[in-house]
Write an enzyme that holds these catalytic residues in place. Structure first.
Site, mmCIF file in Angstrom:
data_model
loop_
_atom_site.group_PDB
_atom_site.id
_atom_site.type_symbol
_atom_site.label_atom_id
_atom_site.label_comp_id
_atom_site.label_asym_id
_atom_site.label_seq_id
_atom_site.Cartn_x
_atom_site.Cartn_y
_atom_site.Cartn_z
ATOM 1 N N ASP A 68 -0.520 8.937 -0.091
ATOM 2 C CA ASP A 68 0.903 8.652 0.026
ATOM 3 C C ASP A 68 1.538 8.182 -1.271
ATOM 4 O O ASP A 68 2.696 8.475 -1.533
ATOM 5 C CB ASP A 68 1.147 7.627 1.145
ATOM 6 C CG ASP A 68 0.888 8.243 2.519
ATOM 7 O OD1 ASP A 68 0.750 9.471 2.612
ATOM 8 O OD2 ASP A 68 0.832 7.479 3.506
ATOM 9 N N SER A 69 0.789 7.456 -2.093
ATOM 10 C CA SER A 69 1.432 6.924 -3.295
ATOM 11 C C SER A 69 1.808 8.047 -4.254
ATOM 12 O O SER A 69 2.635 7.857 -5.136
ATOM 13 C CB SER A 69 0.539 5.896 -4.000
ATOM 14 O OG SER A 69 -0.383 6.543 -4.841
ATOM 15 N N PHE A 81 10.124 4.918 0.863
ATOM 16 C CA PHE A 81 10.509 5.143 2.261
ATOM 17 C C PHE A 81 10.684 3.837 3.041
ATOM 18 O O PHE A 81 10.601 3.821 4.255
ATOM 19 C CB PHE A 81 9.499 6.052 2.948
ATOM 20 C CG PHE A 81 9.417 7.422 2.322
ATOM 21 C CD1 PHE A 81 10.505 8.289 2.386
ATOM 22 C CD2 PHE A 81 8.276 7.829 1.645
ATOM 23 C CE1 PHE A 81 10.449 9.552 1.796
ATOM 24 C CE2 PHE A 81 8.211 9.088 1.056
ATOM 25 C CZ PHE A 81 9.297 9.955 1.129
ATOM 26 N N TYR A 138 4.481 9.255 9.789
ATOM 27 C CA TYR A 138 3.879 7.946 10.028
ATOM 28 C C TYR A 138 4.738 6.801 9.556
ATOM 29 O O TYR A 138 5.399 6.903 8.540
ATOM 30 C CB TYR A 138 2.522 7.842 9.320
ATOM 31 C CG TYR A 138 1.420 7.957 10.329
ATOM 32 C CD1 TYR A 138 1.292 6.985 11.306
ATOM 33 C CD2 TYR A 138 0.574 9.044 10.348
ATOM 34 C CE1 TYR A 138 0.323 7.102 12.280
ATOM 35 C CE2 TYR A 138 -0.406 9.165 11.314
ATOM 36 C CZ TYR A 138 -0.519 8.192 12.280
ATOM 37 O OH TYR A 138 -1.467 8.307 13.237
ATOM 38 N N TYR A 149 4.191 2.876 8.438
ATOM 39 C CA TYR A 149 3.269 1.776 8.171
ATOM 40 C C TYR A 149 4.061 0.472 8.097
ATOM 41 O O TYR A 149 5.088 0.396 7.431
ATOM 42 C CB TYR A 149 2.534 1.978 6.847
ATOM 43 C CG TYR A 149 1.397 2.974 6.906
ATOM 44 C CD1 TYR A 149 0.268 2.724 7.674
ATOM 45 C CD2 TYR A 149 1.435 4.149 6.168
ATOM 46 C CE1 TYR A 149 -0.782 3.617 7.715
ATOM 47 C CE2 TYR A 149 0.381 5.061 6.207
ATOM 48 C CZ TYR A 149 -0.730 4.785 6.984
ATOM 49 O OH TYR A 149 -1.774 5.663 7.022
ATOM 50 N N GLU A 202 -19.491 -4.463 -12.630
ATOM 51 C CA GLU A 202 -18.629 -3.704 -11.724
ATOM 52 C C GLU A 202 -19.451 -2.815 -10.802
ATOM 53 O O GLU A 202 -19.108 -2.610 -9.647
ATOM 54 C CB GLU A 202 -17.640 -2.864 -12.534
ATOM 55 C CG GLU A 202 -16.675 -3.742 -13.304
ATOM 56 C CD GLU A 202 -15.558 -2.967 -13.986
ATOM 57 O OE1 GLU A 202 -15.644 -1.733 -14.083
ATOM 58 O OE2 GLU A 202 -14.594 -3.620 -14.420
ATOM 59 N N LEU A 229 -10.939 -11.187 -12.770
ATOM 60 C CA LEU A 229 -11.397 -10.186 -11.802
ATOM 61 C C LEU A 229 -10.264 -9.702 -10.900
ATOM 62 O O LEU A 229 -9.360 -10.464 -10.557
ATOM 63 C CB LEU A 229 -12.511 -10.768 -10.929
ATOM 64 C CG LEU A 229 -13.744 -11.282 -11.679
ATOM 65 C CD1 LEU A 229 -14.804 -11.765 -10.691
ATOM 66 C CD2 LEU A 229 -14.309 -10.206 -12.606
HETATM 67 CA CA LIG Z 1 -7.909 -12.309 -11.467
HETATM 68 CA CA LIG Z 2 -13.613 -0.146 -13.971
HETATM 69 CU CU LIG Z 3 -3.339 8.078 12.638
#
Ligand SMILES: [Ca+2]
Ligand SMILES: [Ca+2]
Ligand SMILES: [Cu+2]
Ligand SMILES: [Ca+2]
Ligand SMILES: [Ca+2]
Ligand SMILES: [Cu+2]
Lengths: 659, 659
Positions: B332-333, B340, B417, B419, B518, B605
């Site tokens: 969606d992004s 929307f 949809y 959200y 990571e 982080l």
């Molecule tokens: Ca942070």
């Molecule tokens: Ca990374």
């Molecule tokens: Cu669904």
């Protein structure tokens, strides 16, 4: 606003009235061969009525009566007698009600064996003796230590808190008792002193202190402890006064008042006796002193969906360095969950203007007890739409519906912990069973090595790591009792693209299965559990799909005790996220389930749902655990049961369009 | 009731004002070398400002300014230009604001490569051409079929719904378009007709229909379809009028009104510009047209806990027999989530008396657009205590606190949809990010074989199986930016009982770990994930424990696309329940994450949290999916962060005792 009418069908599931309890008690007291004590503080050697409770009528008889105009099932009571004189526990059925005329010993039929008196829970009568015993054997004999280490003298005492089970073998009655400061919220004020009491004998003069733990050091007797203490051979605890960090009393006068629910159309539900009506819903409710709150005969638009939805068990397994909680596995129903459903505080426990209902119980007493306002029923705005859609593509419109629900709640304060029990009814045909934990954590005194079992949360105090396992019985009857257990899930499969021969892609597929035995349908945590679990009818909806309800479990605790642990057998239900069995009237509780491997397809199925969470206590558990994130439950959701979402017909619907 | 005071610190995170959008647009329009079209319906060959949005200031600069009285960071905008003339997408930074004086091409710095115009989203301008193209190439050429099979004639049309991605390779722009009846809730009215449009060329005269699917049969051209249809060599669809089961219009006049929140003390929060104050909380908020709602600089009692908490992505992967959704993975992004966020309906979308805030956006337009009442902020009574304890052992008292929370909400209706996005603030120091799905499901026309991909939910209509994966960015700063990632869990270990030498029992142990890279901290679904996940400071609380916040993820979708799928790389975040990375200003979104394996310990982080659910549509998804059970989220909970639960000081606390 009410569309439905009350009837008397719910009364079959109603708890006994005060008058009924009295009749049963008096009937039992009158039996010359039983010789039952009338004393509320009866001694272990006495015969004592521990419990009187509704005997649930057999399901077949109930369905005959409700659905086929059969005879009304006989109303009767279950009576648990601690026969000190016979060294046995016996369970009787006493009936009919009102005006009982018979009592039948049902112990062997129900338990396949006689029940030893040793497995009884500790009564108030035994506690009275135990407290005197502790006074004499501990506080008096250790008066110097009690004074110097714990700050008590004269008639002052420490408060005891018991570990459970009371030994490694069934029948053991050797209890580790930990001591706590006698102040509000004692549970988080351990003093560093624990004793092992052998109270196996019904004759309390034979009770013994077998072991003592003082400041992390073990002693065999009070004499040894006194001697080593005086000789400075014990690492001493020095009493220090502290502010009561466990107090719930606000430091400044509270002036706040949060948002309140406001009912512009008055109550949109109705309660008569133990029957509740709310829009298309109707159900009966009750509260077992042992297992807790339960609802029966849940119908939507007149059609039964659930025969029984009930709290079964709340179990906590603790880790600890000190012996008081090393073995501890609280199985709350063995003490009684519902018996601790006390009065609810208006405006905090439930909305101010909720409807409050009294309950009556007879447990560990000699007369029926009234618990004022111990169940509340209210409509609640969840603050979020049940459904909504806004469209500005091609057509402009808005349709939506606020998510108002009916909640029936009780709260049980079982010692340190408070569990909030909710059954919730949605306009979309869903029912939810929900539990949240709050109250005080259990704690132990900090000694070397205890940080492996939790975090320090207060002065010398460890909040012990533990699990919360909660079990609900879900006896759905989806269009009758003949149901199957179905699972649905999604699986990626590689497929050729029809318009691009030779090109492949992974495409989600729907995978459906039908499980045919109890063994298959015992879904163990850790195994790969299909994401959708259904109790389904073989009848189909308009589009040819089996009409079903889905069980959506909300939170799961995680690892249960290894199966090699001997005590695991008695709590094996906690292995399973969901286990499905065939309904049996005698299999009314989760504790004794997984012995058979019945086939069904179709059959009257019962789902045993386990939810809960792991609790690693932290400083913010002081003074009380908050409910945020500390809960679990199960949602029963229609899935191809209706032909469309029944909330389309809700009178609360909102629709906006430009023309 | 307010303890805190507003300040201007939140303005750094504020969305651009209408005036700022205008200034940036006018500045760009004035650049002679850019030659930007002023037309809202600019053609693909034109240069077009697709997006103007706040350029988030660099975190280091923000912290300098906020915490060390540094200089105020320059305010600037990100401007995305579709350079039809250059066949490139370029991203510019334009600033300072107000009164822009510079524009810098930041494309290569941000994406390491030039961006082909082919990867642009379809603009309203292109849609206008596409609709004309469909009219000419489909509806006119297939007028007989359209009339007999779909009931349209003359200027009437079917509504298109696009599959995504637009091909197998990046740069492909060959889109399967499915057709739906032109009525409210079109998404569940598929007509059985889909076409593959090649619109790769910027010059629409080169666009082609490459394939057609009619009633499950493929054709290479409208000519072939017409010929076979006329020769009765195609299985025909006969148009039938149907009642609009998708309509949200109530059949009877609604008369209901559910419970409403009532604020006896008025608003207990305050909103000024984009800053909200509520008891001990303060935060800034904004709404990105692409990614959606976000909050910044969340502080409790003045101490920053979260730097950024934001919606990142909503992805759905569909299964289907028909090509329109075989490949479909809605990201969606890439279309824009926040764009929307429309007006909220009082009393349904948010409480009637919530505070409503307008937002302004500039996306796929030629002037700033105002979206009235598109964010709401309200206090809500959750209907359940935050904490409570009732005691009748040893001491009698009751203490409790209603669970009132502050909610900030937007709802985005992305095609079918809707959200519902919530950020929720608790008196106990927790923050929750929550999402619920509602609106229409996506559907396809029933043809042989389609039941493998979903259930039939209406006449000829399959509700297609799909996942909802939602990603939140959680940049917590626990006592500054130097944090570590910790896990905690419970493990049973067999131990000898200290008072019973030789006897053993399984005892729960606390297991703590600190993850250092990571790679280690990318917690894949399916793997054994520790039950507690923490962002921790190296500073300790009163009891010597690292002060931390715990991330509690509420619901998880399950299996992601197999990693061997080529398109998986661009959405690999969905593999992980939680992934932790080092903060980078350029790594502002989840899509491009897992390329490195940075070491940290300690570092700034960022947690990328994925939540969601599997959706197997069923008849009750008609007309709309309900929110009950269809949600997910993450709770950020203090864990040894405070020395005790901060709600003890709440002015709403209630305490009752007998003396
Ligand atoms: Ca942070
Ligand atoms: Ca990374
Ligand atoms: Cu669904
Ligand atoms: Ca069985
Ligand atoms: Ca059943
Ligand atoms: Cu707990």
């Amino acid at each position: 606003a009410l569309k439905l009418k009350h009837d008397d069908s719910s009364l079959m599931f109603a708890d006994l009235t005060a008058e009924e309890y009295r009749q049963v008690r008096d009937y039992m007291w009158k039996q010359p061969d039983l010789q039952i004590s009338h004393d509320a503080l009866a001694k272990p050697t006495d015969n004592f009525i521990f419990l009187i409770e509704l005997q649930l009528p057999k399901k077949a008889a109930v369905l005959q009566f409700l659905d086929e105009s059969g005879q009304k099932p006989v109303r009767s009571a279950t009576v648990v007698v601690f026969h000190g004189s016979l060294k046995e526990i016996r369970e009787y059925e006493v009936g009919p009600l009102p005006n009982p005329k018979f009592h039948t010993d049902i112990t062997k039929g129900k338990y396949k064996t006689a029940l030893s008196i040793q497995s009884r829970t500790v009564t108030i009568g035994e506690y009275a003796i135990l407290f005197r015993f502790l006074h004499k054997e501990i506080f008096e004999k250790l008066s110097k230590i009690c004074n110097e280490s714990f700050g008590i003298s004269g008639t002052q005492t420490l408060n005891p808190f018991e570990g459970m089970p009371r030994g490694l073998r069934s029948g053991d009655r050797r209890t580790w008792i930990s001591f706590f400061r006698n102040m509000g919220g004692m549970y988080i004020h351990p003093v560093g002193f624990e004793v092992l009491v052998n109270h196996e004998s019904l004759n309390s003069s034979e009770w013994k202190i077998e072991k003592l733990l003082y400041n992390g050091q073990y002693f065999n007797s009070t004499k040894e402890l006194n001697a080593k203490y005086s000789a400075d051979k014990a690492e001493k605890i020095r009493y220090k006064e502290i502010l009561n960090y466990a107090s719930l009393k606000p430091k400044v006068k509270p002036t706040g008042l949060g948002p309140q629910q406001h009912y512009l159309q008055g109550n949109r539900f109705s309660v008569k006796n133990n029957q509740v009506l709310y829009f298309d819903w109707s159900f009966a409710f009750g509260l077992s002193a042992l297992t807790g709150m339960r609802v029966f005969d849940i119908r939507f638009k007149g059609e039964r969906i659930v025969y029984e939805l009930s709290v079964q068990e709340a179990m906590s397994v603790y880790g600890s360095k000190t012996p008081g909680m090393i073995l501890t596995k609280f199985l709350d129903s063995s003490i009684g969950i519902g018996r601790f459903a006390h009065e609810l505080a208006r405006g905090v426990d439930c909305p101010y203007s909720a409807e409050y209902v009294d309950t009556y119980r007879y447990i560990d007493t000699n007369k029926p007890m009234r618990f004022r306002n111990s169940i509340c029923i209210f409509e609640h705005d969840t603050g979020r739409p049940l459904r909504r859609h806004f469209s500005d593509f091609f057509s402009n419109s808005y349709g939506g519906l606020a998510n108002s629900v009916l909640v029936i709640r009780s709260i049980t304060a079982i010692g340190n912990y408070d569990y909030i029990w909710d059954f919730i009814f949605y306009h979309s045909g869903s029912v939810e069973a929900k539990v949240h934990a709050t109250g005080y954590i259990s704690s132990s005194f900090k000694i070397p090595g205890s940080m492996k079992y939790g975090h320090q949360v207060a002065e010398n105090t460890i909040g012990n790591i533990h699990t919360h396992f909660i079990n609900f019985k879900v006896d759905m009857d989806v269009l009758g009792v003949k149901n199957v257990f179905q699972t649905k899930d999604m699986k990626f499969e590689e497929e050729e693209l029809p318009w691009l021969p030779g090109q492949k892609a992974f495409v989600p597929h729907l995978v459906e299965e039908q499980l045919a035995t109890e063994m298959e349908a015992a879904l163990e945590y850790g195994g790969k559990i299909p994401r959708y679990l259904h109790i389904a009818s073989n009848k189909t909806n308009r589009w040819g799909h089996q009409r079903s309800y889905r069980l959506q479990v909300i939170s799961f605790t995680g690892d249960h005790l290894p199966e090699s642990a001997p005590e695991e057998r008695s709590m094996s239900w906690a292995r399973y996220k969901v286990a499905i069995t065939k309904h049996k009237d005698e299999e009314s509780q989760c504790s004794s389930l997984y012995s058979q491997n019945n086939m069904w397809t179709p059959a009257d199925l019962v789902a045993w749902v386990t939810t809960g969470f792991l609790h690693i206590p932290h400083s913010e558990d002081i003074p009380n655990t908050v409910t945020v994130g500390n809960g679990g439950g199960v949602i029963l959701r229609p899935h191809n049961y209706f032909d469309e979402d029944p909330s389309v017909d809700s009178p609360d619907a909102v629709y906006i369009h430009p023309d």
